[in-house]
Design an enzyme around this catalytic site. Structure first.
Site, short mmCIF file in Angstrom:
data_model
loop_
_atom_site.label_atom_id
_atom_site.label_comp_id
_atom_site.label_asym_id
_atom_site.label_seq_id
_atom_site.Cartn_x
_atom_site.Cartn_y
_atom_site.Cartn_z
N SER A 105 9.31 1.34 -10.97
CA SER A 105 8.61 1.91 -9.83
C SER A 105 9.23 1.61 -8.49
CB SER A 105 7.16 1.41 -9.81
OG SER A 105 6.51 1.70 -11.02
N LYS A 128 2.61 -1.49 -0.32
CA LYS A 128 2.23 -0.43 -1.25
C LYS A 128 0.72 -0.40 -1.47
CE LYS A 128 3.54 1.17 -5.92
NZ LYS A 128 4.42 0.84 -7.08
N SER A 153 6.39 5.39 -8.10
CA SER A 153 5.17 5.05 -7.37
C SER A 153 5.40 4.26 -6.08
CB SER A 153 4.19 4.30 -8.27
OG SER A 153 4.70 3.06 -8.67
#
Length: 479
Positions: free
Chosen positions: A194, A94, A170
């Site tokens: 998330s 990420k 996210s």
């Protein structure tokens, strides 16, 4: 904890195209010599080139560096000296987790030119095990988006099951990548849901670990206090365990990681599980309620006692203080950037203004509330093993739109209190869209949650469900 550190089984089928194989299958292929990391990487890259045009999963592609890593991994396997059982397995990281020599934009034009010189600790652990980093997955700005991954910098990530729809939060870039076959696992973070929301919307399994299970060092500025943790997502529980095992563990420089317990053992006994289908007055869409009820029936069929009950903590107090940490953290961050207003998305100025309107006493009120909520959950877990809830209150919405306010209510309590929470695929909607459910356990119960997830997967597996966007290559095409 040593989750996932056992070697891979060789009993899984190797008939799948290389890009569709699980991390465990790939590791077995390397050990047997039936495939090399370089061959796997080229198959994944070729597939990713096709997928990314529709889904936009990457914030940064690192395919050339990945080729070098895969080649080095192949040499180690040929020499009989792999760094781990999963040496050569590809994954995404990420784009709020620093990786040396790769951009780490955090989804924002304010950080677009930032290239870290050092890996965050968890990335260093991945490198030490020989995992191959495909690139950085797309992320909402500052990981504080309101239900999608759609930024001015990197555009909108889309759901593999229906590209018109969102991935939910996210870590959506990493979840979309795994669901579509761009790497069998993804490393993300979870600061309020998330990784659990995207897993639920993409048909994956994901774990928000106990606070401190994965030590943190050399990360981005802390805008979420200690609510945000490193978190893995995967198609299978074995792969989830393997990735957690690769990054988990204490470090003397992160006091939160010292002394985290291994928690209770659940395997082999009937568990008492409380199902709560609604928090406060927030609605839940009917497809989700139906899937949750069916998942509860499945758990009962496995021999567990699922009882419907009330929310076992002061949800009103949680709801009052939940926004405080994120908005004050963002306001603090923007003090470093005098020109921030013209560079960020439209949803962020109101967040900053809200954060600026709060006082230091308000911040301490929130921390005090979260401490009390932890005590309430700890009392609850003395008589009940797990809490069962939806992952989200809403089915996925348009990819470039914000979430309805009732979507987010179920997941934040695990972040506020530091306890582990697992997202598992439940029965899909009538239209075939994935729907996740959440199991929350006591502090330290990560391994126990994974054991239960493994039993559930063995009985009701989901890994053979692939979205149409990840259809197999035509017969005769190179895998």
């Amino acid at each position: 904890m040593t989750a996932g550190q056992a070697g891979p089984s060789t009993g899984e089928s190797g008939s799948e195209p290389l890009w569709r194989r699980s991390a465990r299958q790939l590791a077995a292929s390397y050990a047997e010599g039936s495939a090399t990391p370089a061959e796997v990487l080229e198959a994944v890259v070729e597939h990713a080139e096709q997928i990314d045009r529709r889904l936009n999963v990457f914030a940064h592609r690192a395919f050339d560096a990945a080729r070098r890593s895969a080649a080095a991994s192949g040499e180690r396997w040929r020499a009989g000296t792999p760094l781990s059982a999963y040496d050569g397995v590809p994954l995404t990281v990420k784009d709020n987790i620093p990786v040396a020599a790769m951009p780490c934009a955090w989804g924002s034009r304010l950080y677009a030119d930032r290239t870290p010189e050092r890996d965050e600790l968890c990335v260093g652990r991945l490198r030490a095990g020989g995992w191959v980093i495909l690139g950085k997955s797309n992320v909402s700005e500052f990981t504080l988006g309101l239900g999608n991954v759609s930024t001015l910098l990197h555009g909108t990530t889309r759901n593999p099951w229906n590209p018109a729809l969102t991935t939910g939060a996210s870590t959506g870039g990493g979840a979309a990548a795994v669901a579509a076959g761009v790497g069998p696992v993804a490393l993300g973070t979870d600061g309020g849901g998330s990784i659990r929301w995207p897993a639920g919307y993409c048909g994956l399994v994901a774990l928000k670990p106990t606070l401190g299970r994965v030590a943190r060092l050399d990360g981005l500025p802390t805008v979420l206090h200690d609510l945000e943790v490193i978190a893995p997502a995967a198609r299978t529980v074995a792969d989830l365990s393997a990735l957690l095992g690769a990054v988990a563990g204490p470090d003397a420089r992160d006091r939160r990681s010292l002394g985290v317990p291994d928690g209770p053992a659940f395997r082999g006994r009937s568990l008492r599980i409380r199902m709560v289908g609604r928090f406060g007055d927030y609605p839940v869409e009917p497809e989700i309620t139906a899937s949750l009820t069916a998942a509860a029936d499945r758990l009962s069929a496995l021999g567990h006692r699922v009882e419907t009950g009330e929310v076992p903590f002061d949800f009103g107090r949680f709801d009052t203080h939940w926004r405080t940490i994120g908005t004050t953290g963002l306001a603090w961050l923007m003090r470093r950037h005098p020109d921030w207003r013209a560079a960020v998305g439209d949803i962020y100025p109101p967040m900053v203004e809200h954060g600026r309107s709060l006082s230091a006493a308000d911040y301490v009120d929130a921390l005090d509330a979260f401490r009390d909520l932890f005590a309430q959950l700890a009392d609850f877990f003395t008589g009940t093993d797990l809490l069962l809830t939806p992952v989200a209150g809403a089915m996925p919405w348009a990819a470039d739109q914000l979430a309805p306010p009732y979507q987010r209510v179920f997941t934040g309590i695990a972040n506020a209190t530091g306890v582990p929470a697992l997202s598992l695929p439940g029965p899909p909607s009538p239209a075939g869209l994935p729907i996740g459910f959440q199991l929350v356990g006591p502090y330290g119960a990560d391994r126990a949650l994974l054991d239960l997830a493994s039993d559930y997967e063995a009985a009701y597996g989901w890994a053979d469900r692939w979205p149409a966007v990840a259809a197999p290559l035509p017969k005769g095409a190179r895998a």
